[in-house]
Design a protein around this motif. Structure first.
Motif, PDB file in Angstrom:
ATOM      1  N   UNK A  87      49.300 -10.441  34.265  1.00 40.45           N
ATOM      2  CA  UNK A  87      50.053  -9.938  35.138  1.00 40.45           C
ATOM      3  C   UNK A  87      50.527 -11.650  36.040  1.00 40.45           C
ATOM      4  N   UNK A  88      49.311 -11.461  36.914  1.00 39.42           N
ATOM      5  CA  UNK A  88      49.572 -12.373  37.971  1.00 39.42           C
ATOM      6  C   UNK A  88      49.703 -13.946  37.404  1.00 39.42           C
ATOM      7  N   UNK A  89      48.975 -14.258  35.596  1.00 39.79           N
ATOM      8  CA  UNK A  89      49.795 -15.632  35.192  1.00 39.79           C
ATOM      9  C   UNK A  89      50.497 -15.802  35.192  1.00 39.79           C
ATOM     10  N   UNK A  90      51.875 -14.153  34.857  1.00 36.70           N
ATOM     11  CA  UNK A  90      52.867 -14.276  34.475  1.00 36.70           C
ATOM     12  C   UNK A  90      53.798 -14.485  35.906  1.00 36.70           C
ATOM     13  N   UNK A  91      53.192 -14.046  36.892  1.00 46.13           N
ATOM     14  CA  UNK A  91      53.616 -14.371  38.210  1.00 46.13           C
ATOM     15  C   UNK A  91      52.772 -15.051  38.837  1.00 46.13           C
ATOM     16  N   UNK A  92      52.942 -16.154  38.813  1.00 47.78           N
ATOM     17  CA  UNK A  92      51.920 -16.937  39.848  1.00 47.78           C
ATOM     18  C   UNK A  92      51.870 -16.793  41.566  1.00 47.78           C
ATOM     19  N   UNK A  93      53.629 -16.540  41.903  1.00 51.13           N
ATOM     20  CA  UNK A  93      53.809 -16.446  42.905  1.00 51.13           C
ATOM     21  C   UNK A  93      53.409 -15.230  43.428  1.00 51.13           C
ATOM     22  N   UNK A  94      53.189 -14.119  43.022  1.00 50.09           N
ATOM     23  CA  UNK A  94      52.320 -12.633  43.471  1.00 50.09           C
ATOM     24  C   UNK A  94      51.080 -12.812  44.297  1.00 50.09           C
ATOM     25  N   UNK A  95      50.893 -14.323  43.654  1.00 43.69           N
ATOM     26  CA  UNK A  95      49.136 -13.715  44.704  1.00 43.69           C
ATOM     27  C   UNK A  95      48.946 -14.084  45.264  1.00 43.69           C
ATOM     28  N   UNK A  96      48.235 -13.834  46.404  1.00 47.16           N
ATOM     29  CA  UNK A  96      47.399 -13.844  47.692  1.00 47.16           C
ATOM     30  C   UNK A  96      47.416 -15.318  47.683  1.00 47.16           C
ATOM     31  N   UNK A  97      47.758 -15.750  48.506  1.00 51.39           N
ATOM     32  CA  UNK A  97      47.480 -17.102  49.059  1.00 51.39           C
ATOM     33  C   UNK A  97      45.751 -17.612  49.184  1.00 51.39           C
ATOM     34  N   UNK A  98      45.000 -18.562  48.216  1.00 51.64           N
ATOM     35  CA  UNK A  98      43.944 -18.718  48.993  1.00 51.64           C
ATOM     36  C   UNK A  98      43.613 -18.322  47.388  1.00 51.64           C
ATOM     37  N   UNK A  99      43.395 -17.718  46.455  1.00 54.06           N
ATOM     38  CA  UNK A  99      42.872 -16.776  45.113  1.00 54.06           C
ATOM     39  C   UNK A  99      43.458 -17.233  44.260  1.00 54.06           C
ATOM     40  N   UNK A 100      42.399 -17.583  42.695  1.00 54.33           N
ATOM     41  CA  UNK A 100      43.548 -17.453  41.610  1.00 54.33           C
ATOM     42  C   UNK A 100      42.672 -17.652  40.285  1.00 54.33           C
ATOM     43  N   UNK A 101      43.877 -16.919  39.873  1.00 51.60           N
ATOM     44  CA  UNK A 101      43.950 -16.296  38.547  1.00 51.60           C
ATOM     45  C   UNK A 101      42.323 -16.216  37.378  1.00 51.60           C
ATOM     46  N   UNK A 102      41.825 -15.267  37.660  1.00 50.18           N
ATOM     47  CA  UNK A 102      41.410 -16.228  36.212  1.00 50.18           C
ATOM     48  C   UNK A 102      41.470 -15.897  35.109  1.00 50.18           C
ATOM     49  N   UNK A 103      41.232 -17.121  34.331  1.00 49.87           N
ATOM     50  CA  UNK A 103      41.783 -17.359  32.627  1.00 49.87           C
ATOM     51  C   UNK A 103      40.858 -16.722  31.794  1.00 49.87           C
ATOM     52  N   UNK A 104      41.852 -16.846  30.809  1.00 54.10           N
ATOM     53  CA  UNK A 104      41.586 -16.391  29.479  1.00 54.10           C
ATOM     54  C   UNK A 104      39.638 -15.928  29.066  1.00 54.10           C
ATOM     55  N   UNK A 105      39.078 -16.942  29.786  1.00 58.55           N
ATOM     56  CA  UNK A 105      37.491 -17.128  29.000  1.00 58.55           C
ATOM     57  C   UNK A 105      37.313 -16.042  30.572  1.00 58.55           C
ATOM     58  N   UNK A 106      37.544 -15.602  30.817  1.00 63.84           N
ATOM     59  CA  UNK A 106      36.298 -15.463  32.608  1.00 63.84           C
ATOM     60  C   UNK A 106      35.480 -14.108  31.943  1.00 63.84           C
ATOM     61  N   UNK A 107      34.695 -14.086  33.022  1.00 65.63           N
ATOM     62  CA  UNK A 107      33.928 -13.122  32.715  1.00 65.63           C
ATOM     63  C   UNK A 107      33.909 -11.345  33.680  1.00 65.63           C
ATOM     64  N   UNK A 108      33.696 -10.573  33.138  1.00 70.18           N
ATOM     65  CA  UNK A 108      33.937  -9.466  34.152  1.00 70.18           C
ATOM     66  C   UNK A 108      33.671  -9.850  34.990  1.00 70.18           C
ATOM     67  N   UNK A 109      32.307  -9.834  35.317  1.00 70.82           N
ATOM     68  CA  UNK A 109      32.366 -10.525  36.998  1.00 70.82           C
ATOM     69  C   UNK A 109      33.214 -11.338  37.736  1.00 70.82           C
ATOM     70  N   UNK A 110      34.057 -12.238  36.909  1.00 70.72           N
ATOM     71  CA  UNK A 110      35.162 -13.155  37.714  1.00 70.72           C
ATOM     72  C   UNK A 110      35.958 -12.554  38.335  1.00 70.72           C
ATOM     73  N   UNK A 111      36.465 -11.044  37.041  1.00 70.96           N
ATOM     74  CA  UNK A 111      37.410 -10.527  37.388  1.00 70.96           C
ATOM     75  C   UNK A 111      37.452  -9.198  38.494  1.00 70.96           C
TER      76      UNK A 111
END
Length: 124
Positions: A87-111
């Motif tokens: 959802x956050x990748x599709x709506x990046x303007x909703x992501x809190x400042x300073x955070x980067x949405x994990x990519x599709x290869x992200x690990x469980x710990x990163x998520x």
């Protein structure tokens, strides 16, 4: 976030509703979103993000507490984490400042770290 204590679930979720109250509220919200979808209405992306974040945090709390078996809790948490990240990748303007949405290869710990950081950044 380099400070791992910042990701401590006891600190992040200290003001979260108890698990049963939150489960009830999440069920109510999911029913409303489903009704809107079935009626052909659009779900508000900001409200949907808040729901997905709360759902992911709830799943993280359950998994961290070891409830319902470790493997089941982890799988359910990871599914919730992916829904929020998508959802956050599709709506990046909703992501809190300073955070980067994990990519599709992200690990469980990163998520999980992303969910915790997002919950910590939310205005409740």
């Amino acid at each position: 976030m380099s400070d791992l204590s910042a990701l401590d679930p006891a600190r992040i979720y200290r003001y979260a509703p108890d698990l049963l109250t939150e489960a009830h509220e999440l069920l109510t919200l999911s029913s409303r979103f489903l009704a809107q979808t079935l009626a052909g209405e659009q779900n508000d992306p900001e409200e949907l993000r808040a729901y997905l974040l709360r759902r992911a945090a709830q799943a993280d709390r359950v998994a961290a507490g070891g409830l319902f078996g470790a493997a089941t809790s982890r799988a359910q948490a990871e599914e919730s984490f992916w829904l929020l990240a998508g959802h956050d990748r599709a709506h990046p303007w909703l992501v809190p400042a300073g955070l980067t949405v994990p990519g599709v290869q992200a690990t469980h710990e990163e998520l999980r770290a992303y969910v915790r950081a997002s919950y910590d950044a939310a205005v409740w």
